[in-house]
Design an enzyme around this catalytic site. Structure first.
Site, PDB file in Angstrom:
ATOM      1  N   ARG A  55      35.484 -76.996 -24.835  1.00 14.25           N
ATOM      2  CA  ARG A  55      35.886 -76.576 -23.819  1.00 14.25           C
ATOM      3  C   ARG A  55      35.200 -75.675 -22.920  1.00 14.25           C
ATOM      4  NH1 ARG A  55      41.236 -74.641 -23.288  1.00 14.25           N
ATOM      5  NH2 ARG A  55      40.279 -72.778 -23.295  1.00 14.25           N
ATOM      6  N   TYR A 107      30.045 -82.239   3.926  1.00  5.66           N
ATOM      7  CA  TYR A 107      31.501 -83.122   2.901  1.00  5.66           C
ATOM      8  C   TYR A 107      33.008 -82.558   3.157  1.00  5.66           C
ATOM      9  CZ  TYR A 107      33.578 -85.476  -0.939  1.00  5.66           C
ATOM     10  OH  TYR A 107      33.663 -86.536  -1.983  1.00  5.66           O
ATOM     11  N   ASP A 180      25.129 -76.341  -0.709  1.00  2.01           N
ATOM     12  CA  ASP A 180      24.994 -77.735  -1.193  1.00  2.01           C
ATOM     13  C   ASP A 180      23.472 -79.007  -0.585  1.00  2.01           C
ATOM     14  OD1 ASP A 180      26.105 -80.798  -1.599  1.00  2.01           O
ATOM     15  OD2 ASP A 180      27.780 -80.173  -0.712  1.00  2.01           O
ATOM     16  N   LYS A 205      25.576 -88.341  -6.748  1.00  2.35           N
ATOM     17  CA  LYS A 205      24.758 -88.493  -6.060  1.00  2.35           C
ATOM     18  C   LYS A 205      22.968 -89.178  -7.386  1.00  2.35           C
ATOM     19  CE  LYS A 205      28.720 -88.764  -3.764  1.00  2.35           C
ATOM     20  NZ  LYS A 205      29.147 -88.111  -2.855  1.00  2.35           N
TER      21      LYS A 205
HETATM   22  C1  LIG Z   1      29.568 -86.540  -3.128  1.00  2.00           C
HETATM   23  C2  LIG Z   1      29.234 -85.048  -2.560  1.00  2.00           C
HETATM   24  C3  LIG Z   1      30.016 -84.145  -3.260  1.00  2.00           C
HETATM   25  C4  LIG Z   1      31.355 -84.221  -4.148  1.00  2.00           C
HETATM   26  O1  LIG Z   1      31.194 -84.886  -5.607  1.00  2.00           O
HETATM   27  P1  LIG Z   1      32.229 -85.324  -6.087  1.00  2.00           P
HETATM   28  O2  LIG Z   1      30.978 -85.838  -7.103  1.00  2.00           O
HETATM   29  O3  LIG Z   1      32.546 -86.742  -5.477  1.00  2.00           O
HETATM   30  O4  LIG Z   1      32.651 -84.612  -6.503  1.00  2.00           O
HETATM   31  C5  LIG Z   1      30.196 -82.838  -2.245  1.00  2.00           C
HETATM   32  N1  LIG Z   1      28.813 -82.768  -1.194  1.00  2.00           N
HETATM   33  C6  LIG Z   1      28.340 -83.941  -1.075  1.00  2.00           C
HETATM   34  C7  LIG Z   1      27.123 -83.275  -0.283  1.00  2.00           C
HETATM   35  C8  LIG Z   1      28.661 -84.928  -1.615  1.00  2.00           C
HETATM   36  O5  LIG Z   1      27.648 -85.848  -1.390  1.00  2.00           O
END
Ligand SMILES: *Cc1c(COP(=O)(O)O)cnc(C)c1O
Length: 385
Positions: A55, A107, A180, A205
């Site tokens: 974990r 997001y 981010d 992504k």
């Molecule tokens: C998709 C996304 C998220 C969230 O990610 P998940 O893997 O879907 O939880 C956060 N920030 C951005 C810019 C995103 O495109």
């Protein structure tokens, strides 16, 4: 694992070879998937292998983390079960009562969680236009603001925030800066080199890139007490990425450079061509000279402006939804950063309270032939001219 690489290899080389790690027992060039949840204790009650339980930690996950740390120039990296679990782990490692400054446009899932859940948990969340440095400076409460969160380019308008300037503002007030960087990818922007303390990716992504893994990554400038608290949160809440997903992510990251370069080239070409389309009122893409963040993007993004763009249709919401309904090659789906091009009416996803205009279609450029992409899109737009 042995680390058979020279320190002067480029990031592209290191990613292609997954840091050049060789599995020692087999001499395999591909790492094994370690699925064990538990490990043998030494006879004298020690755990000299460093492995205790699945974990808090996992060997395959550690392999993937080492690659991400290298790509970001980070002291360390951590993988979690999704981008959202990575982002929320950062906020949940603050204390109730702490003040955080986050972008107006970001997001939607995280924006939603911050407004509804983080506040219920006790964080004081302030939304500002982080592109406006004076507004960001005015939002800081020295001693109370513990974290500034940025997203650049930001969903779904692709606005650009100056990371270096925001880092100076955050640090002057005694706050950390987290970015981010999902849509910039570590290929185009390395926020830690610009002064950020933490970088977050939805590895779902571009990092994985094949629309078949949900994962989130964090990378840190320093393995400090705050980073230790995030690691504790991940371990206690069981948010670590699963080993199979970590293995697939390692495979995906081998081609990160090729995929991102192809997506950037396609996005730039589409943005230029669509700028002259009669059905389109605005193309939102930081690579266009008329984009308000273009000059900053030129400074803090190297080798391209990303694979994401949005178009705003003259015909409004109905025309946007109808055009998305007519594509054949573009896939009508949420998410981004995969090899296949995606188109989405964001307003339908984000709902009430979102700053996203209803006439907007978000485009994630994949790696296909740009002529095919353009032809399919213009055929879909023809009905709304
Ligand atoms: C998709 C996304 C998220 C969230 O990610 P998940 O893997 O879907 O939880 C956060 N920030 C951005 C810019 C995103 O495109």
């Amino acid at each position: 694992m042995t680390h058979e690489h020279k320190p002067d290899w480029s990031r592209r080389t290191l990613a292609a070879q997954a840091l050049g790690h060789i599995d020692e027992p087999s001499r395999a060039v591909v790492p094994p998937i370690h699925v064990a949840t538990t490990f043998i204790r030494d006879p004298d009650n020690q755990y000299r292998s460093g492995n205790i339980y699945g974990r808090p930690d996992n060997l395959t996950v550690r392999e993937a983390e080492a690659i991400i740390a290298t790509l970001e120039g980070a002291a360390g990296a951590m993988l979690l079960g999704s981008g959202m679990s990575a982002a929320t782990a950062v906020f949940l490692s603050l204390a109730p009562g702490d003040h955080v400054v986050v972008p107006e446009v970001m997001y939607w899932g995280l924006r939603n969680w911050l407004i509804n859940d983080a506040t219920a948990w006790g964080l004081r969340v302030e939304l500002v236009d982080t592109c406006d440095l004076d507004a960001l400076r005015a939002a800081m409460r020295p001693g109370e603001t513990k974290l500034v969160w940025l997203e650049t380019p930001s969903n779904p308008m692709w606005s650009i925030t100056d990371i270096a300037a925001a880092a100076a503002i955050a640090h002057a007030a005694g706050a950390r800066l987290a970015v981010d960087s999902t849509c910039a990818t570590p290929l185009l922007t390395r926020p830690l080199e610009l002064g950020a303390d933490i970088v977050m990716h939805s590895a779902t992504k571009y990092l994985n890139g094949h629309s078949d893994v949900i994962a989130g990554a964090l990378a840190t400038a320093a393995e400090d007490a705050f980073w230790a608290r995030i690691r504790r949160t991940r371990g206690m809440l069981g948010q670590i990425l699963a080993p199979l997903e970590a293995f697939m992510l390692i495979r995906g990251m081998r081609t990160l450079h090729l995929r991102v370069q192809a997506a950037c080239a396609n996005a730039m070409e589409l943005a230029l061509r669509l700028s002259n389309h009669q059905a389109i009122a605005h193309v939102l893409y930081p690579g266009l000279p008329g984009h308000p963040g273009h000059e900053i993007a030129k400074r803090q993004m190297q080798g391209g402006f990303g694979g994401m763009l949005s178009i705003r249709l003259r015909g409004g919401e109905a025309a946007a939804i109808a055009a998305a309904g007519r594509v054949a090659l573009w896939k009508r789906a949420t998410s981004l950063g995969g090899v296949e091009s995606l188109i989405e009416h964001r307003g339908s996803i984000e709902g009430a309270g979102s700053p996203c205009p209803l006439d907007l279609l978000r485009l994630s450029a994949g790696i296909e032939d740009v002529e095919d992409l353009y032809r399919d899109l213009t055929a879909a737009l023809a009905g709304s001219a």
